[in-house]
Design a protein around this motif. Structure first.
Motif, PDB file in Angstrom:
ATOM      1  N   MET A  58      25.353   9.420 -10.529  1.00 56.05           N
ATOM      2  CA  MET A  58      24.412   9.104 -10.422  1.00 56.05           C
ATOM      3  C   MET A  58      24.455   7.635 -10.556  1.00 56.05           C
ATOM      4  SD  MET A  58      22.001  11.832  -8.833  1.00 56.05           S
ATOM      5  CE  MET A  58      20.585  10.037  -9.607  1.00 56.05           C
ATOM      6  N   TRP A  59      25.873   7.804 -11.056  1.00 59.59           N
ATOM      7  CA  TRP A  59      26.077   5.777 -11.119  1.00 59.59           C
ATOM      8  C   TRP A  59      25.914   5.232  -9.955  1.00 59.59           C
ATOM      9  CZ3 TRP A  59      25.639   3.018 -15.218  1.00 59.59           C
ATOM     10  CH2 TRP A  59      25.886   1.829 -15.193  1.00 59.59           C
ATOM     11  N   GLU A  60      25.941   5.129  -8.715  1.00 52.90           N
ATOM     12  CA  GLU A  60      25.542   4.021  -8.355  1.00 52.90           C
ATOM     13  C   GLU A  60      24.093   3.838  -7.969  1.00 52.90           C
ATOM     14  OE1 GLU A  60      27.763   1.229  -6.199  1.00 52.90           O
ATOM     15  OE2 GLU A  60      28.852   2.417  -8.625  1.00 52.90           O
ATOM     16  N   SER A  61      23.387   4.854  -7.824  1.00 54.94           N
ATOM     17  CA  SER A  61      21.664   5.068  -7.795  1.00 54.94           C
ATOM     18  C   SER A  61      21.424   4.493  -8.636  1.00 54.94           C
ATOM     19  CB  SER A  61      21.865   6.753  -7.419  1.00 54.94           C
ATOM     20  OG  SER A  61      22.080   7.159  -5.851  1.00 54.94           O
ATOM     21  N   ILE A  62      22.164   5.268 -10.184  1.00 52.36           N
ATOM     22  CA  ILE A  62      21.132   4.400 -11.024  1.00 52.36           C
ATOM     23  C   ILE A  62      21.021   2.497 -11.504  1.00 52.36           C
ATOM     24  CG2 ILE A  62      21.260   4.150 -13.707  1.00 52.36           C
ATOM     25  CD1 ILE A  62      21.549   7.363 -13.332  1.00 52.36           C
ATOM     26  N   ARG A  63      22.128   2.221 -11.165  1.00 49.09           N
ATOM     27  CA  ARG A  63      22.802   1.319 -11.139  1.00 49.09           C
ATOM     28  C   ARG A  63      22.110   0.104 -10.201  1.00 49.09           C
ATOM     29  NH1 ARG A  63      29.038  -1.477 -11.539  1.00 49.09           N
ATOM     30  NH2 ARG A  63      28.727  -2.930 -11.854  1.00 49.09           N
ATOM     31  N   TYR A  64      21.562   0.567  -8.800  1.00 49.48           N
ATOM     32  CA  TYR A  64      20.983  -0.076  -8.192  1.00 49.48           C
ATOM     33  C   TYR A  64      19.661   0.219  -7.072  1.00 49.48           C
ATOM     34  CZ  TYR A  64      26.252  -2.303  -8.295  1.00 49.48           C
ATOM     35  OH  TYR A  64      27.396  -3.199  -8.734  1.00 49.48           O
ATOM     36  N   GLY A  65      19.112   1.553  -7.949  1.00 50.56           N
ATOM     37  CA  GLY A  65      18.455   2.065  -7.504  1.00 50.56           C
ATOM     38  C   GLY A  65      18.241   2.173  -6.075  1.00 50.56           C
ATOM     39  N   THR A  66      19.311   3.502  -5.732  1.00 47.21           N
ATOM     40  CA  THR A  66      19.130   3.714  -4.664  1.00 47.21           C
ATOM     41  C   THR A  66      19.163   4.739  -4.676  1.00 47.21           C
ATOM     42  OG1 THR A  66      22.078   4.048  -4.457  1.00 47.21           O
ATOM     43  CG2 THR A  66      21.324   2.082  -3.478  1.00 47.21           C
ATOM     44  N   SER A  67      18.231   5.622  -3.088  1.00 47.67           N
ATOM     45  CA  SER A  67      17.892   7.130  -3.540  1.00 47.67           C
ATOM     46  C   SER A  67      18.906   7.604  -3.728  1.00 47.67           C
ATOM     47  CB  SER A  67      17.308   7.632  -2.366  1.00 47.67           C
ATOM     48  OG  SER A  67      18.703   7.205  -1.063  1.00 47.67           O
ATOM     49  N   SER A  68      18.833   9.724  -5.011  1.00 48.97           N
ATOM     50  CA  SER A  68      19.493  10.061  -5.028  1.00 48.97           C
ATOM     51  C   SER A  68      19.900  10.731  -4.406  1.00 48.97           C
ATOM     52  CB  SER A  68      18.233  11.189  -6.004  1.00 48.97           C
ATOM     53  OG  SER A  68      19.064  11.925  -6.747  1.00 48.97           O
ATOM     54  N   PRO A  69      21.103  11.255  -4.324  1.00 52.62           N
ATOM     55  CA  PRO A  69      21.847  12.274  -3.932  1.00 52.62           C
ATOM     56  C   PRO A  69      22.340  13.278  -4.091  1.00 52.62           C
ATOM     57  CG  PRO A  69      23.501  10.924  -5.626  1.00 52.62           C
ATOM     58  CD  PRO A  69      21.907  10.395  -5.761  1.00 52.62           C
ATOM     59  N   ARG A  70      20.831  13.959  -5.590  1.00 54.02           N
ATOM     60  CA  ARG A  70      21.400  15.329  -5.783  1.00 54.02           C
ATOM     61  C   ARG A  70      19.362  15.801  -4.703  1.00 54.02           C
ATOM     62  NH1 ARG A  70      22.142  18.731  -8.113  1.00 54.02           N
ATOM     63  NH2 ARG A  70      24.103  18.495  -9.529  1.00 54.02           N
ATOM     64  N   LYS A  71      19.791  16.280  -4.175  1.00 52.81           N
ATOM     65  CA  LYS A  71      18.035  16.677  -3.551  1.00 52.81           C
ATOM     66  C   LYS A  71      17.657  18.506  -4.191  1.00 52.81           C
ATOM     67  CE  LYS A  71      19.449  13.888  -0.674  1.00 52.81           C
ATOM     68  NZ  LYS A  71      18.306  12.429  -1.073  1.00 52.81           N
ATOM     69  N   GLU A  72      18.273  18.387  -4.542  1.00 53.92           N
ATOM     70  CA  GLU A  72      18.026  20.116  -5.616  1.00 53.92           C
ATOM     71  C   GLU A  72      18.053  20.170  -7.047  1.00 53.92           C
ATOM     72  OE1 GLU A  72      20.911  23.906  -4.525  1.00 53.92           O
ATOM     73  OE2 GLU A  72      19.226  23.305  -2.804  1.00 53.92           O
ATOM     74  N   TYR A  73      17.921  21.123  -7.495  1.00 58.57           N
ATOM     75  CA  TYR A  73      18.342  21.571  -8.969  1.00 58.57           C
ATOM     76  C   TYR A  73      18.058  22.941  -9.486  1.00 58.57           C
ATOM     77  CZ  TYR A  73      20.521  20.231 -13.410  1.00 58.57           C
ATOM     78  OH  TYR A  73      20.848  20.078 -14.283  1.00 58.57           O
ATOM     79  N   LEU A  74      18.620  23.409  -9.430  1.00 53.06           N
ATOM     80  CA  LEU A  74      19.034  24.861 -10.149  1.00 53.06           C
ATOM     81  C   LEU A  74      18.594  25.414 -11.583  1.00 53.06           C
ATOM     82  CD1 LEU A  74      18.520  28.010  -9.659  1.00 53.06           C
ATOM     83  CD2 LEU A  74      21.264  27.526 -10.269  1.00 53.06           C
TER      84      LEU A  74
END
Length: 571
Positions: free
Chosen positions: A393-409
Motif C-alpha cells: 500500500m506504500w505508493e497509495s498511501i504516499r501519493y493518495g492513489t486508489s487502493s490496490p485492495r478490493k476485498e478483505y477477509l
C-alpha cells in the motif's frame, strides 16, 4: 566526495572526544551521558551524506484502543490525545482500515502478511497454550533483516512461548524487552493473579512475565510499563544514530489493555469530567500513551532521525467497551466482526509522504495484513511475494492513489461445502468486497451506541443471540450497519458467499488451543517460561487430562453466539 564526508566524520568524532576530555579534566569526573541521548546528540550525520537509502520503520501498536478514544474521532472530546492528534493530522489518516477482532490474530496477520485463516492463529493464545506462530512461516523481522534492517520488539509478543523457537529473538528480532502473554500488571509485571492457590489445575495460570531478550528482567519491577516501553524505544533510536543500517522498531504497547492501571497524575485531568470509573482510568492510560508519542517523536527529531523514518500508529482491534473504551459511532466492540470490533484507528506520518497527502484522510480499503508487503516491497525495496494475502500500500498511501485492495477477509471456517438454505448452519465467516460486507453467523445483540452513554454498556453481549444470523451491509452508505440487506441484495450476497467459500477451502488447520498443566509457572519458580522444547504441535495429540483441564478454563459460554468455547481435542 566520499573522502570529504569521511574526513568530516573524523573531525566530528575527534571534536566529541576532545569535548569529553576537556569536561573530564575540568570537573575531575567521568562524564556519563544519559541513555536516551548518549553521544548521539553531539554527533549528527553530515547533511551532505544524504538520507538513508532505506527508511527506518516504526510501527506502534496500541492494545484495545477504541475508535472514539482519540480526540480526532471523539465526538464529545472527553479524552485528550493532542500528540496522537498532531501526528495523525499532519500525516495520512487511515479511515477505512481493519484489523482482526482480537489481539493474537491481528499480530499474526501483521507479522505474516496473511489472513488469520492462513496463519493458523485464529484465537487468542492464553497462558499455557501449547501453540505458537508456526515456524515454517517467515515473518516480518526475519525478512527485513535480509534487507539490511536491525530489528527490535518492545512490549507485547502474544504469539506463543511454549518452546524457545517460538520466542521473539528466535523469530528475527535482534532485541526484545517486554512480555509474552496477552496482558500484564503494569507495575508488578505479572500475568494473572499470583495470589491464586499454587495448584496445577487452577482456573488460570499466574506468574511473572517480563523479559529482556531471553532473560527474566526483574530490575524493572515497580516501574510503569508504558514508561518502560517508550524509554526503551527512545534508547533504540539513540543507539542507531551513527549506524548505517536502517532499523525496524515494533513498539507493541500493552496500553490500553486491562488491567486498568495508570499513575494518578494522568487521571487527575479527568476528575469531575468523566464520572464512570473505568472510562476515567482508561482515559488516563490513553493520555499516558499520548505523552509517550510526544517523547518518542521528540527524540526522533532531536537526533535528526525523523527525516529518514516512516511512523505508523494502529490499534490491534476495536475497543473493549466493557472496560471503558468507546467505538462511537460504530457498532460493536472487541471480539465482534461488526465495525466497532475490527475497524481501527490508524495513521502514517513521515517526511517521505508526498506534500499533497500530508494532512488528509485515506479512504481506500486496507487491512493489518498489508503492512508486511508495504514495508518489505514498498519501503525496504524487496520483491513481491505472491503467497501473501497482504498487498503493498506504500505508493497509495504516499501519493493518495486508489487502493490496490478490493476485498478483505476477516474470518472463515466450518463446512466449506455448505449451501445457502441448508440446516443447520455449518459455515461461518465475514468478508468485505468493495463497499459490501457479508457476515455469516450470529452477531449478538444489535443495539447501537447512544452518544449520551460513552461506555456503550448496552452493546455488551448479554448471552442471547440475535435472530439475524446473516447480515449484508453496504459499508459506504451504511457504516453503522443499521440496514441489513441480506434478504434483498441476492446477487451481491451470492457473489460474496462464493468468495467466502473460496477462502474457506484455502484455510489451514487452526493451531491447537489445548492448555497444558505443565505450563503453570508455579512449577517453574513462578515465571512464565518456555516449557516444551522442540515440540511440534502438529504431531501432538492432547490427552484426556489436557482436554478436561482446558474445559475447566474455557467452557463458560463465552461471548460469541453459537460458540460454547469448549474443546473436544479435534480443534
Amino acid at each position: 566526495m566520499t573522502s570529504n564526508i569521511w574526513m568530516k566524520s573524523c573531525v566530528v568524532t575527534l571534536s566529541v572526544l576532545s569535548l569529553l576530555l576537556i569536561m573530564i579534566i575540568s570537573t575531575g569526573k567521568v562524564v556519563v551521558v544519559d541513555n536516551v541521548t548518549r553521544l548521539a546528540k553531539h554527533v549528527r550525520r553530515d547533511p551532505e551524506s544524504g538520507p538513508r537509502k532505506k527508511p527506518n520503520i516504526i510501527f506502534i501498536l496500541a492494545d484495545d484502543l477504541g475508535w472514539n478514544d482519540v480526540s480526532y474521532h471523539n465526538s464529545s472530546c472527553d479524552i485528550h490525545t493532542p500528540n496522537i492528534d498532531r501526528l495523525a493530522k499532519e500525516g495520512v489518516r487511515l479511515e477505512n482500515y481493519y484489523a482482526q477482532s482480537v489481539c493474537t490474530p491481528s499480530r499474526a496477520s501483521f507479522m505474516t502478511g496473511l489472513y488469520k485463516s492462513r496463519h493458523g492463529l485464529e484465537n487468542v493464545l492464553a497462558a499455557g497454550e501449547a501453540g505458537c506462530l508456526p515456524n515454517n512461516l517467515e515473518i516480518m523481522p526475519q525478512i527485513l533483516k535480509r534487507h539490511g534492517y536491525t530489528t527490535h520488539l518492545v512490549g507485547k509478543w502474544h504469539l506463543g512461548f511454549s518452546r524457545r523457537n517460538c520466542l521473539p529473538n528466535q523469530r528475527g528480532f535482534d532485541t526484545f524487552l517486554g512480555f509474552h502473554n496477552g496482558a500484564l500488571d503494569y507495575y508488578r509485571h505479572t500475568h494473572g493473579n499470583p495470589s491464586q492457590p499454587k495448584d496445577p489445575d487452577i482456573k488460570y495460570f499466574a506468574g511473572f512475565d517480563f523479559w529482556e531478550n531471553e532473560k527474566v528482567a526483574e530490575d524493572y519491577t515497580g516501574q510503569y510499563a508504558t514508561h518502560i516501553f517508550v524509554k526503551r524505544a527512545q534508547e533504540i533510536i539513540a543507539n542507531h544514530t551513527q549506524n548505517v543500517e536502517p532499523f525496524f522498531l515494533f513498539l507493541s504497547l500493552s496500553a490500553v489493555h486491562t488491567p486498568l492501571q495508570v499513575p494518578q497524575n494522568y487521571i487527575e485531568q479527568y476528575e469531575g469530567k468523566i464520572t464512570d470509573q473505568k472510562r476515567k482510568i482508561h482515559a488516563g492510560m490513553t493520555s499516558c500513551m499520548d505523552e509517550g508519542m510526544k517523547n518518542l517523536t521528540d527524540t526522533l527529531q532531536r537526533l535528526d532521525v525523523w527525516k529518514d523514518t516512516v511512523l505508523v500508529f494502529s490499534s490491534d482491534n476495536g475497543g473493549a467497551v466493557y472496560e471503558g473504551a468507546s467505538n462511537i459511532p460504530l457498532l460493536g466492540h472487541k471480539g465482534r466482526f461488526t465495525e466497532g470490533g475490527i475497524r481501527v484507528v490508524g495513521f502514517v506520518n513521515s517526511p517521505l509522504l508526498s506534500k499533497q497527502v500530508q494532512g488528509t484522510n485515506y479512504t481506500g480499503l486496507m487491512g493489518i495484513a498489508d503492512w508486511l508487503p508495504t514495508f518489505v516491497e514498498g519501503i525496504a525495496g524487496g520483491s513481491k511475494d505472491p503467497k501473501l494475502d497482504g498487498v503493498n500500500m506504500w505508493e497509495s498511501i504516499r501519493y493518495g492513489t486508489s487502493s490496490p485492495r478490493k476485498e478483505y477477509l476477516y474470518e472463515v471456517g466450518g463446512n466449506c461445502n455448505w449451501n445457502e438454505g441448508d440446516e443447520p448452519l455449518t459455515m461461518y465467516g465475514t468478508i468485505r468486497i468493495g463497499d459490501w460486507k457479508l457476515h455469516l453467523g450470529g452477531v449478538g445483540q444489535r443495539i447501537w451506541p447512544n452518544d449520551k452513554d460513552q461506555q456503550m454498556r448496552e452493546i455488551h453481549f448479554n448471552g442471547t443471540c440475535s435472530s439475524e444470523l446473516h447480515t449484508l451491509h453496504n459499508i459506504r452508505f451504511d457504516p453503522y450497519e443499521k440496514h441489513n440487506l441480506y434478504q434483498k441484495e441476492h446477487d451481491v450476497r451470492a457473489t460474496l458467499l462464493k468468495k467466502l467459500k473460496y477462502h474457506c477451502r484455502r484455510k489451514v488447520p487452526t493451531v491447537q488451543r489445548i492448555e497444558r498443566k505443565e505450563a503453570n509457572p508455579q512449577l517453574r519458580q513462578g515465571v512464565f517460561t518456555p516449557w516444551l522444547d522442540d515440540w511440534n504441535y502438529l504431531e501432538w495429540h492432547p490427552t484426556k487430562a489436557d482436554i478436561e483441564h482446558t474445559k475447566k478454563r474455557y467452557c463458560r459460554w463465552e461471548e460469541f453466539c453459537g460458540d460454547t468455547g469448549c474443546f473436544n481435542g479435534t480443534i
